[in-house]
Design an enzyme around this catalytic site. Sequence first.
Site, PDB file in Angstrom:
ATOM      1  N   SER A   1      11.918   6.300   4.885  1.00 15.08           N
ATOM      2  CA  SER A   1      12.744   5.194   4.433  1.00 15.08           C
ATOM      3  C   SER A   1      12.489   4.012   5.364  1.00 15.08           C
ATOM      4  O   SER A   1      11.340   3.671   5.645  1.00 15.08           O
ATOM      5  CB  SER A   1      14.218   5.619   4.431  1.00 15.08           C
ATOM      6  OG  SER A   1      15.066   4.552   4.067  1.00 15.08           O
TER       7      SER A   1
ATOM      8  N   LYS B   1      14.316   1.426  -0.852  1.00 11.26           N
ATOM      9  CA  LYS B   1      14.625   2.314   0.274  1.00 11.26           C
ATOM     10  C   LYS B   1      16.072   2.806   0.218  1.00 11.26           C
ATOM     11  O   LYS B   1      16.357   3.935   0.652  1.00 11.26           O
ATOM     12  CB  LYS B   1      14.320   1.616   1.603  1.00 11.26           C
ATOM     13  CG  LYS B   1      12.839   1.323   1.809  1.00 11.26           C
ATOM     14  CD  LYS B   1      11.975   2.587   1.757  1.00 11.26           C
ATOM     15  CE  LYS B   1      10.522   2.315   2.078  1.00 11.26           C
ATOM     16  NZ  LYS B   1       9.680   3.529   2.056  1.00 11.26           N
TER      17      LYS B   1
ATOM     18  N   SER C   1      -4.173   6.279   4.428  1.00 14.69           N
ATOM     19  CA  SER C   1      -5.288   5.370   4.694  1.00 14.69           C
ATOM     20  C   SER C   1      -5.077   4.567   5.970  1.00 14.69           C
ATOM     21  O   SER C   1      -6.039   4.093   6.584  1.00 14.69           O
ATOM     22  CB  SER C   1      -5.503   4.419   3.511  1.00 14.69           C
ATOM     23  OG  SER C   1      -4.353   3.607   3.310  1.00 14.69           O
ATOM     24  N   SER C   2      -3.815   4.406   6.391  1.00 15.86           N
ATOM     25  CA  SER C   2      -3.529   3.642   7.606  1.00 15.86           C
ATOM     26  C   SER C   2      -2.118   3.971   8.083  1.00 15.86           C
ATOM     27  O   SER C   2      -1.410   4.776   7.479  1.00 15.86           O
ATOM     28  CB  SER C   2      -3.655   2.132   7.340  1.00 15.86           C
ATOM     29  OG  SER C   2      -2.654   1.704   6.417  1.00 15.86           O
ATOM     30  N   GLY C   3      -1.707   3.323   9.178  1.00 17.04           N
ATOM     31  CA  GLY C   3      -0.330   3.380   9.639  1.00 17.04           C
ATOM     32  C   GLY C   3       0.179   4.766   9.977  1.00 17.04           C
ATOM     33  O   GLY C   3      -0.548   5.620  10.499  1.00 17.04           O
TER      34      GLY C   3
ATOM     35  N   THR D   1       1.745  -2.153  12.015  1.00 16.67           N
ATOM     36  CA  THR D   1       0.776  -1.370  11.256  1.00 16.67           C
ATOM     37  C   THR D   1       0.153  -2.246  10.162  1.00 16.67           C
ATOM     38  O   THR D   1       0.540  -3.404   9.980  1.00 16.67           O
ATOM     39  CB  THR D   1       1.443  -0.149  10.594  1.00 16.67           C
ATOM     40  OG1 THR D   1       2.361  -0.615   9.586  1.00 16.67           O
ATOM     41  CG2 THR D   1       2.188   0.696  11.622  1.00 16.67           C
TER      42      THR D   1
ATOM     43  N   ASP E   1      -2.893   9.264  -5.992  1.00 13.34           N
ATOM     44  CA  ASP E   1      -2.241   7.974  -6.228  1.00 13.34           C
ATOM     45  C   ASP E   1      -0.831   8.302  -6.708  1.00 13.34           C
ATOM     46  O   ASP E   1      -0.653   8.824  -7.811  1.00 13.34           O
ATOM     47  CB  ASP E   1      -3.009   7.179  -7.291  1.00 13.34           C
ATOM     48  CG  ASP E   1      -2.342   5.856  -7.643  1.00 13.34           C
ATOM     49  OD1 ASP E   1      -1.204   5.603  -7.191  1.00 13.34           O
ATOM     50  OD2 ASP E   1      -2.959   5.072  -8.387  1.00 13.34           O
TER      51      ASP E   1
ATOM     52  N   TYR F   1      12.380  -4.381  -1.520  1.00 11.55           N
ATOM     53  CA  TYR F   1      12.079  -3.325  -0.561  1.00 11.55           C
ATOM     54  C   TYR F   1      13.333  -2.538  -0.209  1.00 11.55           C
ATOM     55  O   TYR F   1      13.354  -1.305  -0.275  1.00 11.55           O
ATOM     56  CB  TYR F   1      11.442  -3.920   0.692  1.00 11.55           C
ATOM     57  CG  TYR F   1      10.942  -2.885   1.667  1.00 11.55           C
ATOM     58  CD1 TYR F   1       9.768  -2.182   1.409  1.00 11.55           C
ATOM     59  CD2 TYR F   1      11.641  -2.602   2.834  1.00 11.55           C
ATOM     60  CE1 TYR F   1       9.294  -1.233   2.293  1.00 11.55           C
ATOM     61  CE2 TYR F   1      11.178  -1.644   3.731  1.00 11.55           C
ATOM     62  CZ  TYR F   1      10.011  -0.963   3.455  1.00 11.55           C
ATOM     63  OH  TYR F   1       9.559  -0.009   4.327  1.00 11.55           O
ATOM     64  N   SER F   2      14.405  -3.248   0.155  1.00  9.69           N
ATOM     65  CA  SER F   2      15.656  -2.549   0.477  1.00  9.69           C
ATOM     66  C   SER F   2      16.182  -1.785  -0.722  1.00  9.69           C
ATOM     67  O   SER F   2      16.692  -0.674  -0.578  1.00  9.69           O
ATOM     68  CB  SER F   2      16.713  -3.529   0.981  1.00  9.69           C
ATOM     69  OG  SER F   2      16.535  -3.808   2.358  1.00  9.69           O
ATOM     70  N   ALA F   3      16.064  -2.359  -1.905  1.00  7.16           N
ATOM     71  CA  ALA F   3      16.551  -1.669  -3.105  1.00  7.16           C
ATOM     72  C   ALA F   3      15.839  -0.324  -3.276  1.00  7.16           C
ATOM     73  O   ALA F   3      16.474   0.690  -3.597  1.00  7.16           O
ATOM     74  CB  ALA F   3      16.334  -2.545  -4.340  1.00  7.16           C
TER      75      ALA F   3
ATOM     76  N   GLY G   1      -0.244   8.619   1.511  1.00  5.41           N
ATOM     77  CA  GLY G   1      -0.464   7.314   2.126  1.00  5.41           C
ATOM     78  C   GLY G   1      -1.122   7.372   3.485  1.00  5.41           C
ATOM     79  O   GLY G   1      -0.642   6.763   4.440  1.00  5.41           O
TER      80      GLY G   1
END
Length: 328
Positions: free
Chosen positions: A175, A193, A46-48, A224, A96, A189-191, A44
Amino acid sequence: MTDRPSPSRRELMIGAAALTAAAPAILRAQEAPSLKGRTVLITGCSSGFGRLGALHYARLGAKVIATMRGVPRPEAESLAGEAAKNGLDLHIVEIDVTSDASVAGGAAKALEIADGRIDTLVNNAGIGITGPVEVQDMEATKLIFDTNVFGIQRMLRALLPQMRAAKVGQIFNISSQLGRVIIPGGGHYSATKFAVEALSEQLAYELVPHGIDVTIIQPGGYPTKVWVNRNAYTGALKERSEPALLAAYEPFTRGMGTEDGSGRSADPMDVPRAIAEIMAMPVGKRPLRRAVHPGNKPQEAINRVSAETQLAWLGGSALGPLVKAVHD
């Protein structure tokens, strides 16, 4: 012999001001660890955090394999250009994480670049899709779990064999605060993480005999590009959702696809700096979890209770040495 003239009060003040201004940069230079000799693969990029981390670790001397999907793409060209301009040992490989074939092919290429040895894996790739649980259709549910959880599993299975063979290695799984605490309307999202937290802790115990450390990074909110990507996924979900379903969960559905991350001013470099610091720690002394954010970190209380509970429950059992090795 001519006496050296004493500096004037104005010169002293100017010198003091210059030192004060330079102090943060000097401190950062003193604190920045050397990562020379390491080979780090990051997903990952590409950014952030992924892009920032790739450049940061390479500047600290690591060979970096920065991966992202959809190569060639402008983000890959930009990252490669930045690395070339600064003479960094940084290589871009397409991966990917939602594709078995892409992970297998990308990992093989990365190992070829690294002469068969990748000692550090940073599982950074991830997405967010917001909205109430019932609004999350199976398309959204499968996509977020496939990226945030199954993507990590694919990368682990691709790179752990060579780490185990070498009896040394390091894994960072990104996480979130939301891997420990819940915000209504946050989708799955939380599920995902929470799943990353459990997977990572179990893995940490199992890898103790193999000399491989696992650290879970728990960032708070940072400004980000994750917000842009999240809005694309969430906006698409809202478009295909029934109006009556969206209406049933007002106000959680009203802002779906419009969050912009405004108001967040924390420095995203906090995360790469924390990871680099942990990389440089001795084997077996690295923390299982690291909360990263200058503001509130509500998950830290849960982290402490979780560690105490694991030690109290399993510390005296046959599994005790594994649990103590991770938490002590």
